[in-house]
Motif scaffolding. Structure first.
Motif, PDB file in Angstrom:
ATOM      1  N   ASP A 267       6.769  18.697   1.574  1.00 21.15           N
ATOM      2  CA  ASP A 267       6.532  17.238   0.921  1.00 21.15           C
ATOM      3  C   ASP A 267       5.887  16.555   2.129  1.00 21.15           C
ATOM      4  OD1 ASP A 267       6.166  15.125  -0.557  1.00 21.15           O
ATOM      5  OD2 ASP A 267       8.307  14.490  -0.765  1.00 21.15           O
ATOM      6  N   LEU A 268       5.194  15.610   1.820  1.00 22.48           N
ATOM      7  CA  LEU A 268       4.636  14.521   2.949  1.00 22.48           C
ATOM      8  C   LEU A 268       5.209  13.320   2.490  1.00 22.48           C
ATOM      9  CD1 LEU A 268       3.079  13.968   5.304  1.00 22.48           C
ATOM     10  CD2 LEU A 268       1.014  14.008   4.024  1.00 22.48           C
ATOM     11  N   ARG A 269       5.851  12.487   3.355  1.00 24.58           N
ATOM     12  CA  ARG A 269       6.135  11.055   3.283  1.00 24.58           C
ATOM     13  C   ARG A 269       5.528  10.235   4.113  1.00 24.58           C
ATOM     14  NH1 ARG A 269      12.088  13.031   2.303  1.00 24.58           N
ATOM     15  NH2 ARG A 269      11.654  14.444   0.449  1.00 24.58           N
ATOM     16  N   ALA A 270       5.483   9.015   3.930  1.00 25.67           N
ATOM     17  CA  ALA A 270       4.996   7.887   4.912  1.00 25.67           C
ATOM     18  C   ALA A 270       5.958   6.547   4.706  1.00 25.67           C
ATOM     19  CB  ALA A 270       3.457   7.312   4.263  1.00 25.67           C
ATOM     20  N   SER A 271       5.975   5.973   6.004  1.00 25.86           N
ATOM     21  CA  SER A 271       6.880   4.765   6.079  1.00 25.86           C
ATOM     22  C   SER A 271       6.386   3.941   7.217  1.00 25.86           C
ATOM     23  CB  SER A 271       8.400   5.110   6.148  1.00 25.86           C
ATOM     24  OG  SER A 271       8.832   5.907   7.393  1.00 25.86           O
ATOM     25  N   ASN A 272       7.086   2.846   7.634  1.00 25.56           N
ATOM     26  CA  ASN A 272       7.075   2.171   8.790  1.00 25.56           C
ATOM     27  C   ASN A 272       8.154   2.255   9.758  1.00 25.56           C
ATOM     28  OD1 ASN A 272       4.180   1.026   8.336  1.00 25.56           O
ATOM     29  ND2 ASN A 272       5.229  -0.264   6.782  1.00 25.56           N
ATOM     30  N   HIS A 273       7.981   2.484  10.949  1.00 22.50           N
ATOM     31  CA  HIS A 273       8.853   2.586  11.966  1.00 22.50           C
ATOM     32  C   HIS A 273       9.741   1.145  11.934  1.00 22.50           C
ATOM     33  CE1 HIS A 273      10.907   2.918  15.614  1.00 22.50           C
ATOM     34  NE2 HIS A 273      10.601   4.157  15.746  1.00 22.50           N
ATOM     35  N   ILE A 274      10.878   1.503  12.008  1.00 22.31           N
ATOM     36  CA  ILE A 274      11.689   0.064  11.810  1.00 22.31           C
ATOM     37  C   ILE A 274      11.833  -0.712  12.943  1.00 22.31           C
ATOM     38  CG2 ILE A 274      14.237  -0.659  11.746  1.00 22.31           C
ATOM     39  CD1 ILE A 274      14.920   2.231  10.134  1.00 22.31           C
ATOM     40  N   SER A 275      11.965  -0.421  14.419  1.00 20.42           N
ATOM     41  CA  SER A 275      11.709  -1.322  15.390  1.00 20.42           C
ATOM     42  C   SER A 275      10.107  -1.879  15.884  1.00 20.42           C
ATOM     43  CB  SER A 275      12.402  -0.800  16.624  1.00 20.42           C
ATOM     44  OG  SER A 275      11.633   0.419  17.270  1.00 20.42           O
TER      45      SER A 275
ATOM     46  N   ASP B 294       0.837  -1.099   0.072  1.00 17.35           N
ATOM     47  CA  ASP B 294      -0.052  -0.130  -0.100  1.00 17.35           C
ATOM     48  C   ASP B 294       0.852   1.413  -0.110  1.00 17.35           C
ATOM     49  OD1 ASP B 294      -2.517  -1.456   0.123  1.00 17.35           O
ATOM     50  OD2 ASP B 294      -2.339  -1.462   2.125  1.00 17.35           O
ATOM     51  N   LEU B 295       2.037   1.264   0.748  1.00 16.77           N
ATOM     52  CA  LEU B 295       2.804   2.534   0.720  1.00 16.77           C
ATOM     53  C   LEU B 295       2.887   3.120  -0.450  1.00 16.77           C
ATOM     54  CD1 LEU B 295       5.722   1.287   3.076  1.00 16.77           C
ATOM     55  CD2 LEU B 295       4.082   3.522   3.201  1.00 16.77           C
ATOM     56  N   PRO B 296       3.209   2.715  -1.653  1.00 13.81           N
ATOM     57  CA  PRO B 296       3.360   3.507  -3.057  1.00 13.81           C
ATOM     58  C   PRO B 296       2.109   4.208  -3.368  1.00 13.81           C
ATOM     59  CG  PRO B 296       4.217   1.368  -3.397  1.00 13.81           C
ATOM     60  CD  PRO B 296       3.481   1.195  -2.281  1.00 13.81           C
ATOM     61  N   TYR B 297       1.037   3.919  -2.700  1.00 14.22           N
ATOM     62  CA  TYR B 297      -0.225   4.371  -3.296  1.00 14.22           C
ATOM     63  C   TYR B 297      -1.102   5.246  -2.199  1.00 14.22           C
ATOM     64  CZ  TYR B 297       0.348   0.513  -6.552  1.00 14.22           C
ATOM     65  OH  TYR B 297       1.218  -0.279  -7.572  1.00 14.22           O
ATOM     66  N   LEU B 298      -0.379   5.276  -0.989  1.00 11.44           N
ATOM     67  CA  LEU B 298      -1.215   6.303  -0.101  1.00 11.44           C
ATOM     68  C   LEU B 298      -1.668   7.479  -0.454  1.00 11.44           C
ATOM     69  CD1 LEU B 298       0.801   5.512   3.409  1.00 11.44           C
ATOM     70  CD2 LEU B 298      -1.365   4.556   2.379  1.00 11.44           C
ATOM     71  N   PHE B 299      -0.897   8.127  -1.219  1.00  8.85           N
ATOM     72  CA  PHE B 299      -1.199   9.640  -1.531  1.00  8.85           C
ATOM     73  C   PHE B 299      -1.956   9.470  -2.806  1.00  8.85           C
ATOM     74  CE2 PHE B 299       2.626   9.699   1.155  1.00  8.85           C
ATOM     75  CZ  PHE B 299       2.109  10.405   2.216  1.00  8.85           C
ATOM     76  N   THR B 300      -2.406   8.596  -3.437  1.00  9.08           N
ATOM     77  CA  THR B 300      -3.178   8.421  -4.618  1.00  9.08           C
ATOM     78  C   THR B 300      -4.708   8.915  -4.191  1.00  9.08           C
ATOM     79  OG1 THR B 300      -1.825   6.656  -5.671  1.00  9.08           O
ATOM     80  CG2 THR B 300      -3.909   7.026  -6.639  1.00  9.08           C
ATOM     81  N   PRO B 301      -5.129   9.740  -4.955  1.00  8.83           N
ATOM     82  CA  PRO B 301      -6.951  10.126  -4.602  1.00  8.83           C
ATOM     83  C   PRO B 301      -7.693   8.738  -4.629  1.00  8.83           C
ATOM     84  CG  PRO B 301      -5.959  11.728  -6.243  1.00  8.83           C
ATOM     85  CD  PRO B 301      -4.948  10.415  -6.122  1.00  8.83           C
ATOM     86  N   LEU B 302      -8.504   8.620  -3.616  1.00  9.18           N
ATOM     87  CA  LEU B 302      -9.493   7.704  -3.444  1.00  9.18           C
ATOM     88  C   LEU B 302      -8.896   6.316  -3.068  1.00  9.18           C
ATOM     89  CD1 LEU B 302     -12.142   8.755  -6.269  1.00  9.18           C
ATOM     90  CD2 LEU B 302     -12.103   9.239  -3.955  1.00  9.18           C
ATOM     91  N   TYR B 303      -7.582   6.204  -2.815  1.00 14.20           N
ATOM     92  CA  TYR B 303      -6.942   4.985  -2.467  1.00 14.20           C
ATOM     93  C   TYR B 303      -7.311   4.631  -1.185  1.00 14.20           C
ATOM     94  CZ  TYR B 303      -3.856   1.202  -1.923  1.00 14.20           C
ATOM     95  OH  TYR B 303      -3.322  -0.230  -1.636  1.00 14.20           O
ATOM     96  N   ARG B 304      -7.566   3.460  -0.554  1.00 14.23           N
ATOM     97  CA  ARG B 304      -7.948   3.279   1.027  1.00 14.23           C
ATOM     98  C   ARG B 304      -7.225   1.945   1.684  1.00 14.23           C
ATOM     99  NH1 ARG B 304     -14.187   4.264   1.021  1.00 14.23           N
ATOM    100  NH2 ARG B 304     -13.826   2.426  -0.531  1.00 14.23           N
ATOM    101  N   GLY B 305      -6.279   1.500   0.479  1.00 13.05           N
ATOM    102  CA  GLY B 305      -5.602   0.454   1.017  1.00 13.05           C
ATOM    103  C   GLY B 305      -6.721  -0.799   1.560  1.00 13.05           C
TER     104      GLY B 305
END
Length: 104
Positions: free
Chosen positions: A80-88, A41-52
């Motif tokens: 900019d706005l970016r998303a990721s997951n916390h490593i630990s 889902d990460l590559p599409y999070l900022f795509t309009p209407l994408y809800r994972g």
């Protein structure tokens, strides 16, 4: 960002909001201890209407516009706005960047 963290963090979880300053940017991060974001889902999070998550619907998962609008606002201000997951611990991390006014 904060609404998503609230929705996806369990009752006993934690949400951390931080503000950092670098030479060029102000960085605002929202980090939660929820389930994190699926790598697919990460590559599409900022795509309009994408809800994972296929199980989501408008009652539980929103319309899929909030992150798109938020990213556009930050981009309009030169950031900019970016998303990721916390490593630990795997929770979601959203980081917004805004340029400092005196940066060129």
């Amino acid at each position: 960002m904060l609404n998503n963290a609230l929705r996806h963090t369990p009752d006993e979880g934690k949400i951390t909001i931080s503000l950092n300053e670098t030479d060029k940017n102000i960085e605002i991060s929202v980090i939660d201890t929820g389930e994190g974001i699926s790598p697919k889902d990460l590559p599409y999070l900022f795509t309009p209407l994408y809800r994972g998550e296929g199980s989501r619907n408008r009652k539980t998962g929103g319309a899929g516009l909030g992150l798109t609008i938020a990213k556009k606002i930050f981009l309009a201000h030169g950031g900019d706005l970016r998303a990721s997951n916390h490593i630990s611990h795997g929770g979601a991390v959203f980081t917004a960047y805004l340029p400092k006014e005196n940066s060129k």
